[in-house]
Design a protein around this motif. Sequence first.
Motif, PDB file in Angstrom:
ATOM      1  N   LYS A  45       0.831  -1.208   0.000  1.00  8.84           N
ATOM      2  CA  LYS A  45       0.000   0.000   0.000  1.00  8.84           C
ATOM      3  C   LYS A  45       0.861   1.253   0.000  1.00  8.84           C
ATOM      4  O   LYS A  45       0.578   2.221  -0.717  1.00  8.84           O
ATOM      5  CB  LYS A  45      -0.919  -0.008   1.218  1.00  8.84           C
ATOM      6  CG  LYS A  45      -1.978  -1.094   1.195  1.00  8.84           C
ATOM      7  CD  LYS A  45      -2.789  -1.084   2.485  1.00  8.84           C
ATOM      8  CE  LYS A  45      -3.785  -2.230   2.537  1.00  8.84           C
ATOM      9  NZ  LYS A  45      -4.514  -2.272   3.826  1.00  8.84           N
ATOM     10  N   THR A  46       1.920   1.236   0.813  1.00  6.85           N
ATOM     11  CA  THR A  46       2.785   2.413   0.897  1.00  6.85           C
ATOM     12  C   THR A  46       3.501   2.652  -0.426  1.00  6.85           C
ATOM     13  O   THR A  46       3.627   3.802  -0.873  1.00  6.85           O
ATOM     14  CB  THR A  46       3.810   2.241   2.029  1.00  6.85           C
ATOM     15  OG1 THR A  46       3.133   1.909   3.239  1.00  6.85           O
ATOM     16  CG2 THR A  46       4.594   3.528   2.250  1.00  6.85           C
ATOM     17  N   TRP A  47       3.967   1.573  -1.059  1.00  5.15           N
ATOM     18  CA  TRP A  47       4.604   1.702  -2.374  1.00  5.15           C
ATOM     19  C   TRP A  47       3.647   2.322  -3.387  1.00  5.15           C
ATOM     20  O   TRP A  47       4.020   3.236  -4.139  1.00  5.15           O
ATOM     21  CB  TRP A  47       5.071   0.337  -2.877  1.00  5.15           C
ATOM     22  CG  TRP A  47       6.463  -0.056  -2.505  1.00  5.15           C
ATOM     23  CD1 TRP A  47       6.850  -1.086  -1.702  1.00  5.15           C
ATOM     24  CD2 TRP A  47       7.686   0.574  -2.926  1.00  5.15           C
ATOM     25  NE1 TRP A  47       8.214  -1.128  -1.584  1.00  5.15           N
ATOM     26  CE2 TRP A  47       8.751  -0.131  -2.322  1.00  5.15           C
ATOM     27  CE3 TRP A  47       7.969   1.670  -3.728  1.00  5.15           C
ATOM     28  CZ2 TRP A  47      10.090   0.219  -2.513  1.00  5.15           C
ATOM     29  CZ3 TRP A  47       9.300   2.027  -3.921  1.00  5.15           C
ATOM     30  CH2 TRP A  47      10.335   1.311  -3.332  1.00  5.15           C
ATOM     31  N   ALA A  48       2.418   1.829  -3.436  1.00  7.56           N
ATOM     32  CA  ALA A  48       1.438   2.323  -4.416  1.00  7.56           C
ATOM     33  C   ALA A  48       1.147   3.806  -4.217  1.00  7.56           C
ATOM     34  O   ALA A  48       1.128   4.594  -5.171  1.00  7.56           O
ATOM     35  CB  ALA A  48       0.149   1.502  -4.311  1.00  7.56           C
ATOM     36  N   ARG A 136       8.761   9.115  12.480  1.00  5.84           N
ATOM     37  CA  ARG A 136       7.985  10.024  13.330  1.00  5.84           C
ATOM     38  C   ARG A 136       8.070  11.456  12.821  1.00  5.84           C
ATOM     39  O   ARG A 136       7.094  12.203  12.880  1.00  5.84           O
ATOM     40  CB  ARG A 136       8.488   9.938  14.768  1.00  5.84           C
ATOM     41  CG  ARG A 136       8.170   8.598  15.450  1.00  5.84           C
ATOM     42  CD  ARG A 136       8.824   8.499  16.800  1.00  5.84           C
ATOM     43  NE  ARG A 136       8.535   7.233  17.458  1.00  5.84           N
ATOM     44  CZ  ARG A 136       9.129   6.801  18.571  1.00  5.84           C
ATOM     45  NH1 ARG A 136      10.052   7.577  19.148  1.00  5.84           N
ATOM     46  NH2 ARG A 136       8.814   5.638  19.099  1.00  5.84           N
ATOM     47  N   LEU A 137       9.240  11.845  12.316  1.00  2.37           N
ATOM     48  CA  LEU A 137       9.392  13.185  11.756  1.00  2.37           C
ATOM     49  C   LEU A 137       8.530  13.359  10.512  1.00  2.37           C
ATOM     50  O   LEU A 137       7.882  14.400  10.340  1.00  2.37           O
ATOM     51  CB  LEU A 137      10.871  13.436  11.418  1.00  2.37           C
ATOM     52  CG  LEU A 137      11.199  14.787  10.792  1.00  2.37           C
ATOM     53  CD1 LEU A 137      10.853  15.921  11.744  1.00  2.37           C
ATOM     54  CD2 LEU A 137      12.675  14.858  10.410  1.00  2.37           C
ATOM     55  N   VAL A 138       8.495  12.339   9.655  1.00  4.23           N
ATOM     56  CA  VAL A 138       7.666  12.397   8.450  1.00  4.23           C
ATOM     57  C   VAL A 138       6.198  12.523   8.825  1.00  4.23           C
ATOM     58  O   VAL A 138       5.449  13.304   8.224  1.00  4.23           O
ATOM     59  CB  VAL A 138       7.899  11.149   7.575  1.00  4.23           C
ATOM     60  CG1 VAL A 138       6.856  11.053   6.468  1.00  4.23           C
ATOM     61  CG2 VAL A 138       9.295  11.173   6.982  1.00  4.23           C
ATOM     62  N   GLU A 139       5.775  11.769   9.830  1.00  2.00           N
ATOM     63  CA  GLU A 139       4.387  11.862  10.285  1.00  2.00           C
ATOM     64  C   GLU A 139       4.075  13.249  10.838  1.00  2.00           C
ATOM     65  O   GLU A 139       3.008  13.816  10.586  1.00  2.00           O
ATOM     66  CB  GLU A 139       4.122  10.809  11.356  1.00  2.00           C
ATOM     67  CG  GLU A 139       3.345   9.621  10.866  1.00  2.00           C
ATOM     68  CD  GLU A 139       2.687   8.864  11.993  1.00  2.00           C
ATOM     69  OE1 GLU A 139       1.642   8.242  11.752  1.00  2.00           O
ATOM     70  OE2 GLU A 139       3.208   8.898  13.113  1.00  2.00           O
ATOM     71  N   PHE A 140       5.020  13.817  11.589  1.00  2.00           N
ATOM     72  CA  PHE A 140       4.792  15.141  12.182  1.00  2.00           C
ATOM     73  C   PHE A 140       4.730  16.214  11.102  1.00  2.00           C
ATOM     74  O   PHE A 140       3.858  17.087  11.130  1.00  2.00           O
ATOM     75  CB  PHE A 140       5.909  15.468  13.172  1.00  2.00           C
ATOM     76  CG  PHE A 140       5.826  16.859  13.738  1.00  2.00           C
ATOM     77  CD1 PHE A 140       4.922  17.153  14.743  1.00  2.00           C
ATOM     78  CD2 PHE A 140       6.635  17.868  13.254  1.00  2.00           C
ATOM     79  CE1 PHE A 140       4.834  18.444  15.262  1.00  2.00           C
ATOM     80  CE2 PHE A 140       6.551  19.158  13.759  1.00  2.00           C
ATOM     81  CZ  PHE A 140       5.650  19.445  14.767  1.00  2.00           C
ATOM     82  N   ALA A 187       2.464   7.608   4.554  1.00  2.00           N
ATOM     83  CA  ALA A 187       3.080   7.566   5.885  1.00  2.00           C
ATOM     84  C   ALA A 187       2.165   6.853   6.881  1.00  2.00           C
ATOM     85  O   ALA A 187       2.630   6.108   7.752  1.00  2.00           O
ATOM     86  CB  ALA A 187       3.373   8.985   6.370  1.00  2.00           C
ATOM     87  N   MET A 188       0.843   7.038   6.746  1.00  2.00           N
ATOM     88  CA  MET A 188      -0.097   6.379   7.646  1.00  2.00           C
ATOM     89  C   MET A 188      -0.170   4.875   7.383  1.00  2.00           C
ATOM     90  O   MET A 188      -0.372   4.082   8.305  1.00  2.00           O
ATOM     91  CB  MET A 188      -1.486   7.001   7.492  1.00  2.00           C
ATOM     92  CG  MET A 188      -1.581   8.436   7.983  1.00  2.00           C
ATOM     93  SD  MET A 188      -3.163   9.218   7.547  1.00  2.00           S
ATOM     94  CE  MET A 188      -4.313   8.137   8.381  1.00  2.00           C
TER      95      MET A 188
END
Length: 214
Positions: A45-48, A136-140, A187-188
């Motif tokens: 899913k993340t790749w797509a 965590r940085l990417v999510e923030f 990211a999620m």
Amino acid sequence: MTTARQMRLAGCHDCGLLARLPHEHGHCPRCGGALHFRKPGSLAKTWALLIAAMILYIPANTLPMMITGSIVGTQSDTILSGVVYLWTSGDWPIAALVFFASIMVPLLKMIAILLLLITCQRRSRWAPQQRTRLYRLVEFVGRWSMLDIYVVTILAALVQVQSLASIAAGPAAVAFAIVVVLTMLSAMSFDPRLIWDPVDEEQEIPGETHDANH
């Protein structure tokens, strides 16, 4: 070191409750949400989502982001040319903000997610703590990814009120908004616990050998 998975514990993705999971999947006893030791199909899913974001990142930067109108004519600006326009007009703080939020942040986010995907797919044991902090940085940062869209909107309103010129969002704004949403979803959908799986497996081997010798 005993892991949560070895103790058959899984965290709920909806309410955060840590619950015992006797099988590979189940439901949260508090909210009824799905429970998994690892998110199903996380890497795929993340790749797509990431590939789709990378594709749309091209029109987001090549199509006009701002269309500026004045008594002398109309000018269409991409993100980069819009940054140059704002800089030469004396609005260098807004220019720097738009450049960082529109070009650097999405690019760095995609590179970071790409790095996490490649290392997890190769089951790398390299720097798991640093990669977890990176996630965590990417999510923030994802919470502030729409900042440049707000800047263009506010700038358009201010210019139309305070002068004879007008600024409107161009077609690149739609493409960029989709890029932002796709990177946030990627990211999620990524499961950071995958970073630690190879490390946990490596630590389990000596223990299994020790038990076998006894």
